[in-house]
Design a protein around this motif. Sequence first.
Motif, mmCIF file in Angstrom:
data_model
loop_
_atom_site.group_PDB
_atom_site.id
_atom_site.type_symbol
_atom_site.label_atom_id
_atom_site.label_comp_id
_atom_site.label_asym_id
_atom_site.label_seq_id
_atom_site.Cartn_x
_atom_site.Cartn_y
_atom_site.Cartn_z
ATOM 1 N N ALA A 14 1.090 -0.692 0.293
ATOM 2 C CA ALA A 14 0.098 0.211 0.068
ATOM 3 C C ALA A 14 0.982 1.323 -0.030
ATOM 4 C CB ALA A 14 -0.907 -0.279 1.330
ATOM 5 N N ILE A 15 0.157 2.340 -0.438
ATOM 6 C CA ILE A 15 0.642 3.919 -0.645
ATOM 7 C C ILE A 15 -0.040 4.736 0.431
ATOM 8 C CG2 ILE A 15 -0.032 4.061 -2.867
ATOM 9 C CD1 ILE A 15 2.680 5.413 -2.820
ATOM 10 N N GLN B 41 -1.158 -0.383 -3.473
ATOM 11 C CA GLN B 41 -0.455 -0.406 -4.433
ATOM 12 C C GLN B 41 -0.294 -0.822 -5.583
ATOM 13 O OE1 GLN B 41 3.497 -0.270 -3.404
ATOM 14 N NE2 GLN B 41 4.118 1.065 -4.423
ATOM 15 N N ARG B 42 -1.366 -1.147 -5.343
ATOM 16 C CA ARG B 42 -1.387 -2.417 -6.934
ATOM 17 C C ARG B 42 -2.345 -1.943 -8.052
ATOM 18 N NH1 ARG B 42 -3.244 -8.262 -5.250
ATOM 19 N NH2 ARG B 42 -4.733 -6.758 -3.978
ATOM 20 N N CYS C 179 0.098 -4.271 -11.561
ATOM 21 C CA CYS C 179 1.401 -3.525 -11.124
ATOM 22 C C CYS C 179 1.538 -2.009 -10.016
ATOM 23 C CB CYS C 179 1.920 -3.072 -12.093
ATOM 24 S SG CYS C 179 2.861 -4.019 -14.021
ATOM 25 N N PRO C 180 3.079 -2.751 -9.705
ATOM 26 C CA PRO C 180 2.785 -1.468 -8.495
ATOM 27 C C PRO C 180 2.552 0.593 -8.399
ATOM 28 C CG PRO C 180 5.000 -2.576 -8.852
ATOM 29 C CD PRO C 180 4.011 -2.565 -8.879
ATOM 30 N N VAL C 181 2.354 1.180 -8.515
ATOM 31 C CA VAL C 181 2.323 2.421 -9.097
ATOM 32 C C VAL C 181 3.236 3.090 -7.807
ATOM 33 C CG1 VAL C 181 -0.497 3.054 -9.860
ATOM 34 C CG2 VAL C 181 -0.120 2.761 -7.193
ATOM 35 N N ASN C 182 3.498 4.190 -8.650
ATOM 36 C CA ASN C 182 4.187 4.953 -7.993
ATOM 37 C C ASN C 182 3.734 6.502 -8.010
ATOM 38 O OD1 ASN C 182 6.626 3.447 -7.619
ATOM 39 N ND2 ASN C 182 6.810 3.500 -10.213
ATOM 40 N N TYR C 183 4.319 7.484 -6.830
ATOM 41 C CA TYR C 183 4.018 8.715 -6.710
ATOM 42 C C TYR C 183 4.759 9.861 -7.258
ATOM 43 C CZ TYR C 183 2.203 12.811 -4.226
ATOM 44 O OH TYR C 183 2.260 13.964 -4.230
ATOM 45 N N ARG C 184 3.933 10.622 -7.831
ATOM 46 C CA ARG C 184 5.248 11.269 -8.735
ATOM 47 C C ARG C 184 4.440 12.740 -8.492
ATOM 48 N NH1 ARG C 184 6.854 10.005 -14.047
ATOM 49 N NH2 ARG C 184 7.386 8.086 -13.663
ATOM 50 N N ARG D 37 -9.254 0.768 -15.456
ATOM 51 C CA ARG D 37 -10.722 1.415 -15.493
ATOM 52 C C ARG D 37 -11.243 1.372 -14.741
ATOM 53 N NH1 ARG D 37 -14.397 -1.948 -20.108
ATOM 54 N NH2 ARG D 37 -14.988 0.008 -20.079
ATOM 55 N N ARG D 38 -10.995 0.894 -13.202
ATOM 56 C CA ARG D 38 -11.728 0.974 -11.818
ATOM 57 C C ARG D 38 -10.317 2.141 -10.908
ATOM 58 N NH1 ARG D 38 -11.489 -4.432 -12.885
ATOM 59 N NH2 ARG D 38 -10.177 -4.597 -12.275
ATOM 60 N N PRO D 39 -11.026 2.562 -9.787
ATOM 61 C CA PRO D 39 -10.346 3.648 -9.338
ATOM 62 C C PRO D 39 -9.089 3.013 -8.542
ATOM 63 C CG PRO D 39 -12.525 3.632 -8.318
ATOM 64 C CD PRO D 39 -12.668 3.216 -9.881
ATOM 65 N N LEU D 40 -8.212 3.678 -7.890
ATOM 66 C CA LEU D 40 -7.156 2.443 -6.944
ATOM 67 C C LEU D 40 -8.672 2.041 -5.865
ATOM 68 C CD1 LEU D 40 -3.690 4.636 -7.293
ATOM 69 C CD2 LEU D 40 -4.605 1.837 -7.803
#
Lengths: 163, 82
Positions: A85-86, A100-101, A107-112, A140-143
């Motif tokens: 999780a993030i 975080q998926r 795939c793991p998402v990263n914060y910009r 197509r779906r939110p985190l």
Amino acid sequence: MSDKTPTWKTDFPIEATTDNYVSRREFTRFLVLVSGAAATGSGYFVIEKFAANREAYPTAVVALTSELAPGHAKLFNYPTENDPAILIHLNNGGYVAYRQRCTHLSCPVNYRQDSDQLKCPCHNGVFDAATGAVLGGPPRRPLPRIMIRVGQDRIYALGIQGS
Amino acid sequence: MRRINPIHARQEQKLQAISALMLMVMVLLLIQLWLLTLAQQEYLAEKSTLAVPTFLASVGCFLINLWLLHYVNNLDKGETKK
């Protein structure tokens, strides 16, 4: 009439007697069987729903408020060690946490920090860091959002929204 | 003018009825598959508001299908006896 074998017989050399005959009744019975399987499949999601309702999410400390400056993120695992999780301290001062998926192919998402967005490096999926909504790419779906409570000096994870 | 044999006409009518019933079963099955994908989408989105309604609708479709199968069986049996 000529004795020559017709072309269609050489193309399809199956004897009519060896062909499997499926009666309308048998075919309809098969369709109804599939229909029963579909109903059972839908039942699986109901069982999952009630199993998820019984599952109480733990309250866990995920970070100290002092360790995250605005525009920074911290990775943690919630609700189990296998669920990345993030936690994000947004540029506007608020805190949000997500699984975080990526909802496309996990795939793991990263914060910009520059754009206040979460990006998936695999297929360029983009999510809004404030809401988790999809801004672009194939997802197509939110985190899935993790509910948090910001205490005086600690940030707690309370559960997963929608579950 | 071609004369219509009443027995053949009745058989033809039964065949059409069976085909119509089969078509209805297929349509209901397609609806069920659509409901299943809806429930799956919800599940993957970690939501579960549609799980129970889709399940009930799917079971309803299945029961209607069973009822239609009963008719198809009866009609088809009658057809084979002749």
